[in-house]
Design an enzyme around this catalytic site. Structure first.
Site, PDB file in Angstrom:
ATOM      1  N   LYS A 288       0.832  -1.207   0.000  1.00 51.36           N
ATOM      2  CA  LYS A 288       0.000   0.000   0.000  1.00 51.36           C
ATOM      3  C   LYS A 288       0.862   1.250   0.000  1.00 51.36           C
ATOM      4  O   LYS A 288       0.640   2.172  -0.798  1.00 51.36           O
ATOM      5  CB  LYS A 288      -0.923   0.016   1.216  1.00 51.36           C
TER       6      LYS A 288
ATOM      7  N   ASP B 111      -6.384   0.981   1.085  1.00 47.96           N
ATOM      8  CA  ASP B 111      -6.429   1.074   2.539  1.00 47.96           C
ATOM      9  C   ASP B 111      -7.815   0.625   3.005  1.00 47.96           C
ATOM     10  O   ASP B 111      -8.606   0.085   2.220  1.00 47.96           O
ATOM     11  CB  ASP B 111      -6.101   2.492   3.005  1.00 47.96           C
TER      12      ASP B 111
END
Length: 226
Positions: free
Chosen positions: A120, A138
């Site tokens: 991420k 997320d």
């Protein structure tokens, strides 16, 4: 969500916010890496408060290593898990110096080798610093993807891959920002604000949240009779 709905979905978000940006504050790719690494299990607001003074003093890996672990901890002590995060920031800074000449690599595999940097974080850096069409999944994007039907998946990677496949041009560069902001401010976890959502009619979420009752009406209901 079919292709026509996907285009309409993104088009509305784009019209409402043509130039979305990360809410994390940074001054260059290095400070972006640090900020995103610090933001794990923390809010952008909290990270920004902790890093404003830090980034005025430290904006390169060399300066971070010179600052040292203890001093860094003092700067970021208000952020959750700051002890572990401080160790990772010092370690990733040293690795950038030793292996990349102090520069942030424009490569996902290289970024993911940095301590405290996962997929991420790497995707955020690639998108924001280098303009890559990546999807940093997320909790907000994971929720929006599954709830709306835009990209359903049981893991962040599954949602990322579906977003990558489903998102057309010209929306790919800014898609992850639109989705994060939508999840943060509209499509909230506990009580999504469906009544003011500009893509509600395209969304597969059936338990739409109704608009709250006006305060005057609520007061009238509970006003004792004379």
């Amino acid at each position: 969500m079919n292709k026509a709905d996907v285009v309409a979905f993104y088009a509305r978000l784009a019209e409402a916010d043509p130039h979305p940006e990360t809410e994390l504050e940074f001054v260059n790719p290095y400070t972006l890496v640090v900020a995103v690494a610090l933001s794990a299990q923390a809010t952008d607001i909290g990270v920004n408060k902790a890093t404003r003074a830090l980034f005025r003093e430290v904006d390169t890996p060399e300066k971070m290593v010179a600052l040292g672990l203890d001093a860094l901890k003092q700067h970021i002590r208000t952020i959750g898990l700051f002890n572990t995060k401080a160790k990772n920031v010092i370690a990733l800074s040293q690795m950038l110096i030793d292996e990349f000449g102090g520069a942030v690599p424009n490569d996902r595999a290289a970024l993911e080798r940095l301590p405290g940097v996962g997929r991420k974080t790497a995707n955020v850096v690639l998108n924001v610093a280098f303009g890559a069409e990546t999807f940093a999944v997320d909790t907000h994007i994971f929720r929006v993807g599954n709830r709306t039907g835009l990209a359903r998946g049981k893991t962040p990677l599954a949602v990322e891959l579906k977003l990558d496949k489903a998102t057309p041009q010209p929306f790919r560069l800014h898609a992850h920002h639109w989705l994060i902001l939508h999840g943060r401010y509209i499509c909230k976890a506990r009580t999504p604000e469906c009544w003011r959502c500009i893509v509600a009619d395209l969304c597969a979420f059936k338990a739409k949240t109704p608009a709250p009752k006006p305060k005057a009406a609520v007061a009238a209901v509970h006003r004792p009779s004379s």
